[in-house]
Design an enzyme around this catalytic site. Structure first.
Site, PDB file in Angstrom:
ATOM      1  N   ARG A  74     -26.785 -13.035 -47.042  1.00  8.46           N
ATOM      2  CA  ARG A  74     -27.114 -11.879 -47.897  1.00  8.46           C
ATOM      3  C   ARG A  74     -27.881 -12.316 -49.148  1.00  8.46           C
ATOM      4  O   ARG A  74     -27.650 -11.811 -50.251  1.00  8.46           O
ATOM      5  CB  ARG A  74     -25.857 -11.114 -48.316  1.00  8.46           C
ATOM      6  CG  ARG A  74     -25.107 -10.458 -47.184  1.00  8.46           C
ATOM      7  CD  ARG A  74     -25.926  -9.342 -46.541  1.00  8.46           C
ATOM      8  NE  ARG A  74     -25.130  -8.595 -45.584  1.00  8.46           N
ATOM      9  CZ  ARG A  74     -24.930  -8.978 -44.311  1.00  8.46           C
ATOM     10  NH1 ARG A  74     -25.491 -10.073 -43.843  1.00  8.46           N
ATOM     11  NH2 ARG A  74     -24.182  -8.228 -43.507  1.00  8.46           N
TER      12      ARG A  74
ATOM     13  N   SER B 169     -21.464  -2.475 -46.612  1.00  8.14           N
ATOM     14  CA  SER B 169     -20.491  -3.372 -47.263  1.00  8.14           C
ATOM     15  C   SER B 169     -20.771  -3.394 -48.762  1.00  8.14           C
ATOM     16  O   SER B 169     -21.903  -3.616 -49.177  1.00  8.14           O
ATOM     17  CB  SER B 169     -20.624  -4.796 -46.730  1.00  8.14           C
ATOM     18  OG  SER B 169     -20.358  -4.837 -45.353  1.00  8.14           O
TER      19      SER B 169
ATOM     20  N   GLU C 286     -22.454  -6.586 -53.234  1.00 11.56           N
ATOM     21  CA  GLU C 286     -23.655  -6.739 -52.406  1.00 11.56           C
ATOM     22  C   GLU C 286     -24.813  -5.864 -52.916  1.00 11.56           C
ATOM     23  O   GLU C 286     -25.932  -6.346 -53.033  1.00 11.56           O
ATOM     24  CB  GLU C 286     -23.306  -6.412 -50.937  1.00 11.56           C
ATOM     25  CG  GLU C 286     -24.351  -6.922 -49.965  1.00 11.56           C
ATOM     26  CD  GLU C 286     -24.093  -6.498 -48.522  1.00 11.56           C
ATOM     27  OE1 GLU C 286     -23.251  -7.135 -47.879  1.00 11.56           O
ATOM     28  OE2 GLU C 286     -24.737  -5.563 -48.044  1.00 11.56           O
TER      29      GLU C 286
HETATM   30  N1  EPU Z   1     -11.134  -6.174 -41.660  1.00 14.93           N
HETATM   31  C1  EPU Z   1      -9.882  -5.721 -42.005  1.00 14.93           C
HETATM   32  N2  EPU Z   1      -9.814  -4.538 -42.693  1.00 14.93           N
HETATM   33  C2  EPU Z   1     -10.914  -3.822 -43.016  1.00 14.93           C
HETATM   34  C3  EPU Z   1     -12.175  -4.302 -42.668  1.00 14.93           C
HETATM   35  C4  EPU Z   1     -12.273  -5.512 -41.976  1.00 14.93           C
HETATM   36  O1  EPU Z   1      -8.877  -6.333 -41.733  1.00 14.93           O
HETATM   37  O2  EPU Z   1     -10.736  -2.764 -43.617  1.00 14.93           O
HETATM   38  C5  EPU Z   1     -11.225  -7.403 -40.849  1.00 14.93           C
HETATM   39  C6  EPU Z   1     -11.617  -7.039 -39.398  1.00 14.93           C
HETATM   40  O3  EPU Z   1     -10.517  -6.726 -38.647  1.00 14.93           O
HETATM   41  C7  EPU Z   1     -12.305  -8.288 -38.941  1.00 14.93           C
HETATM   42  C8  EPU Z   1     -12.930  -8.834 -40.215  1.00 14.93           C
HETATM   43  O4  EPU Z   1     -12.277  -8.223 -41.302  1.00 14.93           O
HETATM   44  O5  EPU Z   1     -11.359  -9.217 -38.462  1.00 14.93           O
HETATM   45  C9  EPU Z   1     -14.440  -8.599 -40.263  1.00 14.93           C
HETATM   46  O6  EPU Z   1     -14.687  -7.188 -40.212  1.00 14.93           O
HETATM   47  P1  EPU Z   1     -16.054  -6.583 -39.617  1.00 14.93           P
HETATM   48  O7  EPU Z   1     -16.378  -7.220 -38.307  1.00 14.93           O
HETATM   49  O8  EPU Z   1     -15.938  -5.110 -39.706  1.00 14.93           O
HETATM   50  O9  EPU Z   1     -17.176  -7.124 -40.575  1.00 14.93           O
HETATM   51  P2  EPU Z   1     -17.260  -7.314 -42.148  1.00 14.93           P
HETATM   52  O10 EPU Z   1     -17.045  -8.752 -42.459  1.00 14.93           O
HETATM   53  O11 EPU Z   1     -16.389  -6.347 -42.845  1.00 14.93           O
HETATM   54  C10 EPU Z   1     -19.801  -7.908 -42.025  1.00 14.93           C
HETATM   55  C11 EPU Z   1     -21.048  -7.487 -42.740  1.00 14.93           C
HETATM   56  C12 EPU Z   1     -21.521  -6.154 -42.214  1.00 14.93           C
HETATM   57  C13 EPU Z   1     -21.784  -6.270 -40.719  1.00 14.93           C
HETATM   58  C14 EPU Z   1     -20.508  -6.723 -40.027  1.00 14.93           C
HETATM   59  C15 EPU Z   1     -20.732  -7.015 -38.581  1.00 14.93           C
HETATM   60  C16 EPU Z   1     -20.952  -8.484 -44.934  1.00 14.93           C
HETATM   61  C17 EPU Z   1     -20.733  -8.266 -46.401  1.00 14.93           C
HETATM   62  N3  EPU Z   1     -20.805  -7.415 -44.154  1.00 14.93           N
HETATM   63  O12 EPU Z   1     -18.799  -6.953 -42.388  1.00 14.93           O
HETATM   64  O13 EPU Z   1     -22.747  -5.849 -42.862  1.00 14.93           O
HETATM   65  O14 EPU Z   1     -22.214  -5.027 -40.176  1.00 14.93           O
HETATM   66  O15 EPU Z   1     -20.037  -7.953 -40.642  1.00 14.93           O
HETATM   67  O16 EPU Z   1     -21.518  -8.152 -38.452  1.00 14.93           O
HETATM   68  O17 EPU Z   1     -21.249  -9.591 -44.530  1.00 14.93           O
HETATM   69  C18 EPU Z   1     -23.547  -4.774 -44.813  1.00 14.93           C
HETATM   70  O18 EPU Z   1     -23.867  -5.898 -45.220  1.00 14.93           O
HETATM   71  O19 EPU Z   1     -23.764  -3.739 -45.486  1.00 14.93           O
HETATM   72  C19 EPU Z   1     -22.865  -4.647 -43.553  1.00 14.93           C
HETATM   73  C20 EPU Z   1     -22.405  -3.502 -43.089  1.00 14.93           C
END
Ligand code: EPU
Length: 339
Positions: free
Chosen positions: A166, A239, A335
């Protein structure tokens, strides 16, 4: 002021949080000449300029005492095609997801995991957008930007963009370069990235064992729609915090108290933590204060239920940051860009 500038324009339709602040001046650029004219006029009038794309990575906390220059240039083209590797170019104002769909319709793979990301092509390199195991750096070739200090056009290749998680040269020097068009290397042969989270499982649930790029895109869209709110229905900027990268020792200390910690070891020995998991554990998921809230399905996403101001959302973000620091000793970094 220039004849093409509107005055006192509400920015509500131009930011995905739906924050209702005003721009002192507003104009849209459809091509390079529009960009140059707007910047020259702003310099003559000594008016600062805020460049926006889709407004999907922006938290506006106050009226903008500047010219808001919205990139609205369009154009998608194939520059080179050797039958397998295909170089495509997209103008900065092109909305990202329709660009992904266009590439799929040309039979090109490479962008399928980046389906349904809001925003524009020109904003995508700013923070090296990424999802489901792919970042744009993985398909990036080069971009053309206007150097606002010198007025010259510059080309940046992959290395020069200094992409990180990012992050990029452009994000670290916000306002210096204005991205005009971006080139990507796509492929007629799919190299599927299915290992992130539920992607492979979603495809197999649909009985798809040898997916096309379009199949992968469809699966990604359905996964995103389940968890991430559509900005057209509920204001948000995806995010709100980056997933923090912390020393392995700190991750270990947290894991001892919270065995369910979601953590991804990095190549440099540090560990990336799932910020959404930390925020959920701290009890913020679904929390609401007036019209500012934490999404009930994805704790990493802050939402505007209607009339929240940017300041209210920022205050909520700061409370979450303070709480996560106190509970886990982890600093969360925002972000979106703050104005
Ligand atoms: N999780 C929780 N609770 C929540 C949200 C997430 O426990 O409320 C856990 C999930 O269960 C999972 C882990 O956290 O084990 C990761 O969650 P998720 O796959 O939803 O991805 P994220 O890390 O929350 C990142 C990116 C997203 C991208 C997704 C998928 C960042 C800051 N965000 O989110 O990007 O779509 O991975 O690759 O890196 C964005 O940057 O705006 C964005 C949406």
């Amino acid at each position: 002021m220039s004849g093409q500038w509107q005055e006192q324009v509400s920015l509500k339709p131009y930011n995905t949080f739906g924050i209702d602040v005003k721009a002192r001046y507003f104009t849209q650029a459809h091509n390079d000449a529009d960009v140059r004219d707007a910047l020259a006029e702003a310099a003559r009038q000594q008016v600062p300029v805020l460049v926006i794309g889709g407004g999907s990575n922006l938290l506006l906390t106050t009226d903008v005492q500047a010219l808001v220059l919205r990139m609205a240039s369009s154009g998608l083209r194939i520059l080179a095609d050797d039958g397998e590797r295909v170089i495509v170019e997209a103008e900065a104002g092109e909305p990202w997801h329709p660009f992904v769909q266009w590439s799929l319709a040309q039979g090109l793979a490479g962008l399928e995991n980046l389906s349904l990301i809001p925003g524009t092509v020109g904003a995508a390199p700013m923070q090296n957008i990424g999802a489901y195991g792919v970042e744009i750096k993985d398909v990036f070739v080069s971009l053309t930007a206007l150097d606002r200090q010198t007025g010259e056009l510059c080309e940046f290749d992959l290395e020069q963009c200094q992409f990180g998680y990012r992050d990029s040269l452009f994000k670290r020097h916000l306002g210096r370069w204005l991205i005009l068009r971006v080139r990507f290397a796509l492929s007629r042969v799919l190299q599927a990235h299915l290992d992130y989270g539920p992607v492979r499982q979603r495809l197999s649930e649909q009985g798809i064992t040898a997916p096309t790029a379009q199949d992968v895109s469809n699966a990604i869209c359905s996964i995103r729609r389940e968890k991430l709110p559509d900005p057209a229905e509920l204001g948000n900027a995806g995010s709100f915090f980056k997933n923090p990268v912390v020393p392995a020792a700190l991750a270990e200390r947290i894991r001892q108290q919270h065995p369910g910690l979601v953590a991804y070891p990095q190549a440099d020995g540090q560990v990336k933590l799932a910020a959404g998991w930390l925020i959920e554990q701290a009890g913020w998921k679904g929390y609401r204060e007036g019209d500012a809230g934490v999404h009930r399905l994805q704790a990493l996403v802050l939402v505007n239920y209607g009339q929240a101001s940017g300041k209210q959302l920022h205050q909520l973000a700061q409370k979450i940051q303070a709480d996560i620091l106190e509970r886990f000793g982890v600093e969360l970094e925002m972000e979106p860009n703050l104005y």
